[in-house]
Design an enzyme around this catalytic site. Structure first.
Site, PDB file in Angstrom:
ATOM      1  CG  ASN A   1      -2.769   1.681   7.688  1.00 40.16           C
ATOM      2  OD1 ASN A   1      -2.089   1.343   8.659  1.00 40.16           O
ATOM      3  ND2 ASN A   1      -2.473   2.726   6.943  1.00 40.16           N
TER       4      ASN A   1
ATOM      5  CB  CYS B   1      -0.856   5.374   9.238  1.00 46.94           C
ATOM      6  SG  CYS B   1       0.079   6.685   8.398  1.00 46.94           S
TER       7      CYS B   1
ATOM      8  CE  LYS C   1       1.233  -1.953   5.970  1.00 47.38           C
ATOM      9  NZ  LYS C   1       1.378  -1.260   4.698  1.00 47.38           N
TER      10      LYS C   1
ATOM     11  CB  SER D   1      -0.894  -0.001   1.245  1.00 46.54           C
ATOM     12  OG  SER D   1      -1.626   1.198   1.314  1.00 46.54           O
TER      13      SER D   1
ATOM     14  CE  LYS E   1      -1.459   7.186   0.510  1.00 47.24           C
ATOM     15  NZ  LYS E   1      -0.264   7.014   1.331  1.00 47.24           N
TER      16      LYS E   1
ATOM     17  N   GLY F   1       0.934  11.122   4.997  1.00 51.68           N
ATOM     18  CA  GLY F   1      -0.250  11.492   5.796  1.00 51.68           C
ATOM     19  C   GLY F   1      -1.548  11.004   5.187  1.00 51.68           C
TER      20      GLY F   1
HETATM   21  C1  LIG Z   1       5.653   6.620   0.295  1.00 51.15           C
HETATM   22  C2  LIG Z   1       4.996   5.560   1.113  1.00 51.15           C
HETATM   23  C3  LIG Z   1       3.612   5.614   1.314  1.00 51.15           C
HETATM   24  C4  LIG Z   1       2.977   4.639   2.075  1.00 51.15           C
HETATM   25  N1  LIG Z   1       1.636   4.703   2.242  1.00 51.15           N
HETATM   26  C5  LIG Z   1       0.994   3.727   2.953  1.00 51.15           C
HETATM   27  C6  LIG Z   1      -0.416   3.746   3.090  1.00 51.15           C
HETATM   28  O1  LIG Z   1      -1.121   4.597   2.553  1.00 51.15           O
HETATM   29  N2  LIG Z   1      -0.986   2.758   3.833  1.00 51.15           N
HETATM   30  C7  LIG Z   1      -0.259   1.753   4.438  1.00 51.15           C
HETATM   31  O2  LIG Z   1      -0.830   0.878   5.082  1.00 51.15           O
HETATM   32  N3  LIG Z   1       1.088   1.715   4.286  1.00 51.15           N
HETATM   33  C8  LIG Z   1       1.719   2.662   3.574  1.00 51.15           C
HETATM   34  N4  LIG Z   1       3.089   2.611   3.423  1.00 51.15           N
HETATM   35  C9  LIG Z   1       3.845   1.533   4.091  1.00 51.15           C
HETATM   36  C10 LIG Z   1       4.150   0.384   3.146  1.00 51.15           C
HETATM   37  O3  LIG Z   1       2.985  -0.219   2.639  1.00 51.15           O
HETATM   38  C11 LIG Z   1       5.026  -0.690   3.837  1.00 51.15           C
HETATM   39  O4  LIG Z   1       4.312  -1.234   4.915  1.00 51.15           O
HETATM   40  C12 LIG Z   1       6.330  -0.116   4.363  1.00 51.15           C
HETATM   41  O5  LIG Z   1       6.862   0.840   3.483  1.00 51.15           O
HETATM   42  C13 LIG Z   1       7.389  -1.194   4.602  1.00 51.15           C
HETATM   43  O6  LIG Z   1       7.707  -1.873   3.404  1.00 51.15           O
HETATM   44  P1  LIG Z   1       8.979  -1.490   2.466  1.00 51.15           P
HETATM   45  O7  LIG Z   1      10.167  -1.402   3.359  1.00 51.15           O
HETATM   46  O8  LIG Z   1       9.063  -2.611   1.459  1.00 51.15           O
HETATM   47  O9  LIG Z   1       8.649  -0.186   1.847  1.00 51.15           O
HETATM   48  C14 LIG Z   1       3.730   3.575   2.653  1.00 51.15           C
HETATM   49  C15 LIG Z   1       5.109   3.519   2.437  1.00 51.15           C
HETATM   50  C16 LIG Z   1       5.740   4.489   1.674  1.00 51.15           C
HETATM   51  C17 LIG Z   1       7.233   4.384   1.459  1.00 51.15           C
END
Ligand SMILES: Cc1cc2nc3c(=O)[nH]c(=O)nc-3n(C[C@H](O)[C@H](O)[C@H](O)COP(=O)(O)O)c2cc1C
Length: 333
Positions: free
Chosen positions: A157, A160, A194, A51, A75, A102
């Site tokens: 989620n 966050c 999550k 996401s 997202k 955010g």
């Molecule tokens: C730019 C960005 C936006 C994110 N937005 C969300 C989100 O909207 N909802 C959510 O549950 N996780 C969000 N995440 C978290 C990711 O889904 C993931 O759990 C986290 O980045 C760890 O994985 P990674 O190290 O492979 O990025 C976001 C991560 C990033 C980097």
């Protein structure tokens, strides 16, 4: 064999012959089965897009074969549209990045009107990531999206770190259980919880989510962090704190997945955090994940999601495994 016997060729006794699995009759026809079960869903492969890092899937369609994915996670979606936090809201760190987006999103009405028709065309499963300020808001999203065929399930989620009260349901076991108890009657579709690493005991929260009705767990969301501009003595991101993601967090993510999987035997766990190679994904499978999500790496190496299924297929063949089962949880402490 039969032809050779007819010609009178003598064979080594079976005990002395090297057993080559790939030469057993019918082996070639038995490709490893890459599917993975997540509650009531069967994923084509155990590789999902995380996401917030993959838009709504269609943005990546020109470069990623979406049919190779187990699922796309959208997202985070809230009832009302959100603008997100002020900029700057991204900062690159050693082996990772900080973000404080955010939860910017279009809100439920626009999502149903504009995003759902696009999601319906994706050749993969779609999990909608849901956020709310209250149990009622989470429940409203699940209730309204439950009848929509394009939606295969929900990733709830509760983790966050970049919004006020974003981790309330992830840091208090009783609140977490209450949330999932309220969501359970709203949908027959997959409810994936999550979880956050920003807690004292992730196993306790995992158990509470499952007790409340989550059929599967995904972890981790980002770790709360910050960065300072030493020239101005001000924060690198306007929100001051942000969520750390990328390779830097993989050891923390592995530890959390291992603890959650041990706390909830039989419950499917999805590993997330810093995955940038098959070897990284294998580590998550070994500590108990039956699927993984790729996040930050999609910005750097979007082709990874194209390569992973073929690489896993080759790895399973080399190990002589017909599917993921002997791999998942095979780690020995
Ligand atoms: C730019 C960005 C936006 C994110 N937005 C969300 C989100 O909207 N909802 C959510 O549950 N996780 C969000 N995440 C978290 C990711 O889904 C993931 O759990 C986290 O980045 C760890 O994985 P990674 O190290 O492979 O990025 C976001 C991560 C990033 C980097």
């Amino acid at each position: 064999m039969v032809g050779a016997e007819r010609k009178g060729v003598k064979h080594k006794p079976p005990a002395l012959r090297r057993l080559r699995r790939d030469r057993l009759p019918g082996y070639a026809a038995r490709m490893p089965d890459l599917t993975s079960r997540l509650g009531n869903l069967t994923l084509a492969t155990p590789f999902m897009a995380a996401s917030g890092t993959f838009g709504y899937g269609s943005e990546y369609a020109p470069i990623v074969d979406l049919a190779n994915l187990g699922a796309v996670v959208t997202k985070s979606l809230s009832v009302a549209p959100r603008e997100g936090n002020p900029t700057p809201r991204i900062w690159e760190t050693s082996a990772g990045m900080l973000n404080a987006i955010g939860l910017e999103n279009c809100g439920l009405d626009v999502f149903i009107e504009k995003k759902v028709p696009e999601l319906a065309k994706l050749p993969t499963k779609v999990l909608v990531n849901v956020v709310g300020n209250s149990i009622e808001e989470y429940a409203e999203i699940c209730t309204r999206l439950d009848p929509i065929e394009a939606v295969d399930g929900f990733e709830i989620n509760i983790s966050c770190p970049n919004v006020k009260h974003g981790c309330r349901f992830a840091s208090d076991a009783a609140d977490c259980e209450r949330l999932f108890k309220a969501l359970k009657p709203t949908t027959k579709k997959l409810l994936l919880a999550k979880l956050s690493p920003n807690v004292t005991d992730v196993a306790e929260i995992a158990r509470a989510a499952v007790e409340g009705g989550a059929q599967a767990l995904s972890l981790i969301n980002t770790l709360l962090g910050m960065a300072v501009d030493v020239k101005t003595r001000r924060p690198r991101i306007a929100n001051v704190t942000g969520g750390l993601s990328g390779p830097a967090i993989k050891p923390v993510a592995l530890r959390c997945v291992w603890q959650a999987a041990r706390a909830c035997p039989g419950v499917p766990v999805v590993g997330i955090g810093g995955i940038r190679s098959l070897e990284d994904a294998l580590e998550f499978f070994m500590v108990g994940a039956c699927a993984v999500q790729v996040g930050t790496t999609n910005y750097l190496d979007p082709d990874l999601l194209n390569r992973l299924p073929g690489e896993l297929d080759a790895w399973l063949k080399a190990e002589g495994y017909a599917d993921l089962k002997p791999l998942v949880g095979s780690f020995k402490a």
